[in-house]
Design a protein around this motif. Sequence first.
Motif, PDB file in Angstrom:
ATOM      1  N   ARG A 182      37.747  24.704  51.320  1.00 48.90           N
ATOM      2  CA  ARG A 182      36.954  23.543  51.432  1.00 48.90           C
ATOM      3  C   ARG A 182      36.789  22.869  50.177  1.00 48.90           C
ATOM      4  O   ARG A 182      37.220  23.730  49.054  1.00 48.90           O
ATOM      5  CB  ARG A 182      35.521  23.733  52.033  1.00 48.90           C
ATOM      6  N   PRO A 183      36.856  21.454  49.976  1.00 49.67           N
ATOM      7  CA  PRO A 183      36.856  20.907  48.744  1.00 49.67           C
ATOM      8  C   PRO A 183      35.596  21.428  47.718  1.00 49.67           C
ATOM      9  O   PRO A 183      34.476  21.620  48.109  1.00 49.67           O
ATOM     10  CB  PRO A 183      36.385  19.280  49.277  1.00 49.67           C
ATOM     11  N   GLY A 184      36.038  21.423  46.766  1.00 49.34           N
ATOM     12  CA  GLY A 184      35.344  22.006  45.480  1.00 49.34           C
ATOM     13  C   GLY A 184      35.940  22.631  44.347  1.00 49.34           C
ATOM     14  O   GLY A 184      37.018  22.598  44.129  1.00 49.34           O
ATOM     15  N   ASP A 185      34.988  23.320  43.492  1.00 51.29           N
ATOM     16  CA  ASP A 185      35.582  23.644  42.186  1.00 51.29           C
ATOM     17  C   ASP A 185      36.380  25.071  42.505  1.00 51.29           C
ATOM     18  O   ASP A 185      37.324  25.217  41.704  1.00 51.29           O
ATOM     19  CB  ASP A 185      34.309  24.279  41.548  1.00 51.29           C
ATOM     20  N   TRP A 186      36.328  25.745  43.536  1.00 50.68           N
ATOM     21  CA  TRP A 186      37.043  27.001  43.808  1.00 50.68           C
ATOM     22  C   TRP A 186      38.436  26.503  44.448  1.00 50.68           C
ATOM     23  O   TRP A 186      38.367  25.941  45.460  1.00 50.68           O
ATOM     24  CB  TRP A 186      36.229  27.915  44.598  1.00 50.68           C
ATOM     25  N   THR A 187      39.459  26.949  43.682  1.00 48.30           N
ATOM     26  CA  THR A 187      40.680  26.350  44.104  1.00 48.30           C
ATOM     27  C   THR A 187      41.792  27.764  44.187  1.00 48.30           C
ATOM     28  O   THR A 187      41.151  28.670  43.666  1.00 48.30           O
ATOM     29  CB  THR A 187      41.305  25.306  43.198  1.00 48.30           C
ATOM     30  N   LEU A 188      42.821  27.702  44.606  1.00 47.99           N
ATOM     31  CA  LEU A 188      43.743  28.801  44.448  1.00 47.99           C
ATOM     32  C   LEU A 188      43.942  29.281  43.043  1.00 47.99           C
ATOM     33  O   LEU A 188      43.844  30.390  42.713  1.00 47.99           O
ATOM     34  CB  LEU A 188      45.040  28.344  45.202  1.00 47.99           C
ATOM     35  N   ARG A 189      44.164  28.249  42.081  1.00 49.66           N
ATOM     36  CA  ARG A 189      44.431  28.610  40.885  1.00 49.66           C
ATOM     37  C   ARG A 189      42.951  29.484  40.275  1.00 49.66           C
ATOM     38  O   ARG A 189      43.176  30.441  39.509  1.00 49.66           O
ATOM     39  CB  ARG A 189      44.587  27.248  40.106  1.00 49.66           C
ATOM     40  N   ARG A 190      41.829  28.737  40.493  1.00 46.97           N
ATOM     41  CA  ARG A 190      40.836  29.560  39.924  1.00 46.97           C
ATOM     42  C   ARG A 190      40.524  30.941  40.498  1.00 46.97           C
ATOM     43  O   ARG A 190      40.205  31.903  39.811  1.00 46.97           O
ATOM     44  CB  ARG A 190      39.424  28.581  40.156  1.00 46.97           C
ATOM     45  N   VAL A 191      40.725  31.125  41.744  1.00 42.79           N
ATOM     46  CA  VAL A 191      40.553  32.439  42.507  1.00 42.79           C
ATOM     47  C   VAL A 191      41.654  33.174  41.904  1.00 42.79           C
ATOM     48  O   VAL A 191      41.237  34.600  41.726  1.00 42.79           O
ATOM     49  CB  VAL A 191      41.005  32.323  44.015  1.00 42.79           C
ATOM     50  N   THR A 192      42.894  33.043  41.646  1.00 42.37           N
ATOM     51  CA  THR A 192      43.728  33.846  40.992  1.00 42.37           C
ATOM     52  C   THR A 192      43.453  34.051  39.583  1.00 42.37           C
ATOM     53  O   THR A 192      43.954  35.111  39.233  1.00 42.37           O
ATOM     54  CB  THR A 192      45.230  33.282  41.314  1.00 42.37           C
ATOM     55  N   GLU A 193      42.791  33.297  39.142  1.00 43.34           N
ATOM     56  CA  GLU A 193      42.559  33.612  37.690  1.00 43.34           C
ATOM     57  C   GLU A 193      41.171  34.789  37.536  1.00 43.34           C
ATOM     58  O   GLU A 193      41.200  35.352  36.906  1.00 43.34           O
ATOM     59  CB  GLU A 193      41.714  32.327  36.793  1.00 43.34           C
ATOM     60  N   LEU A 194      40.203  34.664  38.636  1.00 41.05           N
ATOM     61  CA  LEU A 194      39.324  35.736  38.718  1.00 41.05           C
ATOM     62  C   LEU A 194      40.026  37.013  39.143  1.00 41.05           C
ATOM     63  O   LEU A 194      39.612  38.057  38.831  1.00 41.05           O
ATOM     64  CB  LEU A 194      38.363  35.104  39.749  1.00 41.05           C
ATOM     65  N   PHE A 195      41.108  36.889  40.205  1.00 43.62           N
ATOM     66  CA  PHE A 195      41.670  38.196  40.660  1.00 43.62           C
ATOM     67  C   PHE A 195      43.050  37.995  40.249  1.00 43.62           C
ATOM     68  O   PHE A 195      43.827  37.507  41.039  1.00 43.62           O
ATOM     69  CB  PHE A 195      41.378  38.319  42.021  1.00 43.62           C
ATOM     70  N   PRO A 196      43.763  38.086  39.125  1.00 47.75           N
ATOM     71  CA  PRO A 196      45.143  38.027  38.901  1.00 47.75           C
ATOM     72  C   PRO A 196      46.033  38.903  39.735  1.00 47.75           C
ATOM     73  O   PRO A 196      47.324  38.496  39.918  1.00 47.75           O
ATOM     74  CB  PRO A 196      45.223  38.785  37.500  1.00 47.75           C
ATOM     75  N   ARG A 197      45.460  39.973  40.546  1.00 50.38           N
ATOM     76  CA  ARG A 197      46.522  40.558  41.374  1.00 50.38           C
ATOM     77  C   ARG A 197      46.822  39.773  42.480  1.00 50.38           C
ATOM     78  O   ARG A 197      47.831  39.850  42.941  1.00 50.38           O
ATOM     79  CB  ARG A 197      45.630  41.943  41.810  1.00 50.38           C
ATOM     80  N   LEU A 198      45.981  38.831  42.902  1.00 48.21           N
ATOM     81  CA  LEU A 198      46.080  38.001  44.134  1.00 48.21           C
ATOM     82  C   LEU A 198      47.146  37.028  43.735  1.00 48.21           C
ATOM     83  O   LEU A 198      48.132  36.630  44.603  1.00 48.21           O
ATOM     84  CB  LEU A 198      44.876  37.308  44.678  1.00 48.21           C
ATOM     85  N   GLY A 199      47.197  36.557  42.328  1.00 50.09           N
ATOM     86  CA  GLY A 199      47.970  35.668  41.945  1.00 50.09           C
ATOM     87  C   GLY A 199      49.645  36.227  41.816  1.00 50.09           C
ATOM     88  O   GLY A 199      50.571  35.687  42.292  1.00 50.09           O
ATOM     89  N   GLU A 200      49.540  37.623  41.621  1.00 52.11           N
ATOM     90  CA  GLU A 200      50.749  38.395  41.446  1.00 52.11           C
ATOM     91  C   GLU A 200      51.256  38.532  43.021  1.00 52.11           C
ATOM     92  O   GLU A 200      52.681  38.626  43.329  1.00 52.11           O
ATOM     93  CB  GLU A 200      50.826  39.687  40.923  1.00 52.11           C
ATOM     94  N   ARG A 201      50.730  38.577  44.189  1.00 54.08           N
ATOM     95  CA  ARG A 201      51.034  38.997  45.300  1.00 54.08           C
ATOM     96  C   ARG A 201      50.783  37.796  46.459  1.00 54.08           C
ATOM     97  O   ARG A 201      50.767  38.022  47.590  1.00 54.08           O
ATOM     98  CB  ARG A 201      50.059  40.118  45.862  1.00 54.08           C
ATOM     99  N   LYS A 202      50.808  36.400  45.980  1.00 54.25           N
ATOM    100  CA  LYS A 202      50.593  35.423  46.520  1.00 54.25           C
ATOM    101  C   LYS A 202      51.227  35.282  47.988  1.00 54.25           C
ATOM    102  O   LYS A 202      51.006  34.628  49.245  1.00 54.25           O
ATOM    103  CB  LYS A 202      50.730  34.091  45.904  1.00 54.25           C
ATOM    104  N   GLY A 203      52.497  35.703  47.751  1.00 57.93           N
ATOM    105  CA  GLY A 203      53.436  35.651  48.928  1.00 57.93           C
ATOM    106  C   GLY A 203      53.606  36.771  50.045  1.00 57.93           C
ATOM    107  O   GLY A 203      54.212  36.751  51.096  1.00 57.93           O
ATOM    108  N   GLN A 204      52.808  37.937  49.464  1.00 57.58           N
ATOM    109  CA  GLN A 204      52.779  38.988  50.330  1.00 57.58           C
ATOM    110  C   GLN A 204      51.814  38.917  51.570  1.00 57.58           C
ATOM    111  O   GLN A 204      50.799  38.467  51.528  1.00 57.58           O
ATOM    112  CB  GLN A 204      52.462  40.105  49.670  1.00 57.58           C
ATOM    113  N   ARG A 205      52.159  39.420  52.688  1.00 66.59           N
ATOM    114  CA  ARG A 205      51.221  39.726  53.921  1.00 66.59           C
ATOM    115  C   ARG A 205      49.876  40.471  53.568  1.00 66.59           C
ATOM    116  O   ARG A 205      50.153  41.572  52.646  1.00 66.59           O
ATOM    117  CB  ARG A 205      52.057  40.145  55.239  1.00 66.59           C
ATOM    118  N   ALA A 206      48.965  39.925  53.919  1.00 64.22           N
ATOM    119  CA  ALA A 206      47.631  40.843  53.610  1.00 64.22           C
ATOM    120  C   ALA A 206      47.751  42.303  54.141  1.00 64.22           C
ATOM    121  O   ALA A 206      47.154  43.140  53.565  1.00 64.22           O
ATOM    122  CB  ALA A 206      46.465  40.142  54.467  1.00 64.22           C
ATOM    123  N   ALA A 207      48.529  42.672  55.171  1.00 65.72           N
ATOM    124  CA  ALA A 207      48.589  43.937  55.819  1.00 65.72           C
ATOM    125  C   ALA A 207      49.290  44.677  54.754  1.00 65.72           C
ATOM    126  O   ALA A 207      48.984  46.127  54.611  1.00 65.72           O
ATOM    127  CB  ALA A 207      49.231  43.976  57.081  1.00 65.72           C
TER     128      ALA A 207
END
Length: 228
Positions: free
Chosen positions: A103-128
């Motif tokens: 939803r609109p606001g300060d939290w974006t994909l870039r900011r979340v992956t800065e908080l959790f770099p592992r998620l940035g490394e795995r953006k294309g992986q299935r959650a499972a």
Amino acid sequence: MTLLRLENLTASYGDSQALFGVDLQMAQGEVTALMGRNGMGKTTTVKAICRMIRSQGTLMLDSQDLHMLPSHKVARKGVGLVPEGRRCFADLTVRENLTAAARPGDWTLRRVTELFPRLGERKGQRAASLSGGEQQMLAIGRALMTNPRLLILDEATEGLAPIVRQEIWAALNRLRQETNVAILLIDKSLKELSAVSDRAVILEKGRTVWSGAMTDLTPDISEKYVGV
């Protein structure tokens, strides 16, 4: 200014009453630990806040009576939930899990992956395909992507490896220091809760039996109501 206010909150599962009088207040930007032994009403309180169970009593977010809203509208009012058990969309990628909730606001994909770099490394992986700890980071990131005013985490570090637990606690500490998001935490680790929480509310048999500043929570009180 009070963001969340619960007064004499009661709730039942059918004919079985689970909450008998929960009182809790949170200010914007405050971190509150919701504590108590297993089965004392902590998760039921979260379900009542999120309108996943019917309840009675005072349940206010700002000046809005949450009793009047269905659960999806509570989320739109700014309540982000990281539920017990993670519940990521297993067949969606990390990116898709995050953007689906955005939803609109300060939290974006870039900011979340800065908080959790592992998620940035795995953006294309299935959650499972993620580890349990990475799925927990994804669940927290997904809740942040809704740009909540109140973030609720129900046992966010349960069953995780110590190094992953440390990463998650470090991220929560960053949220406390760098944002104005109010955070309601349920966790079994008194040490970590004490390090990040401003206040504590303790439940016993569905009732609030103690509340106050975390610095006022003495060993005697924690042993009486929280210790095993």
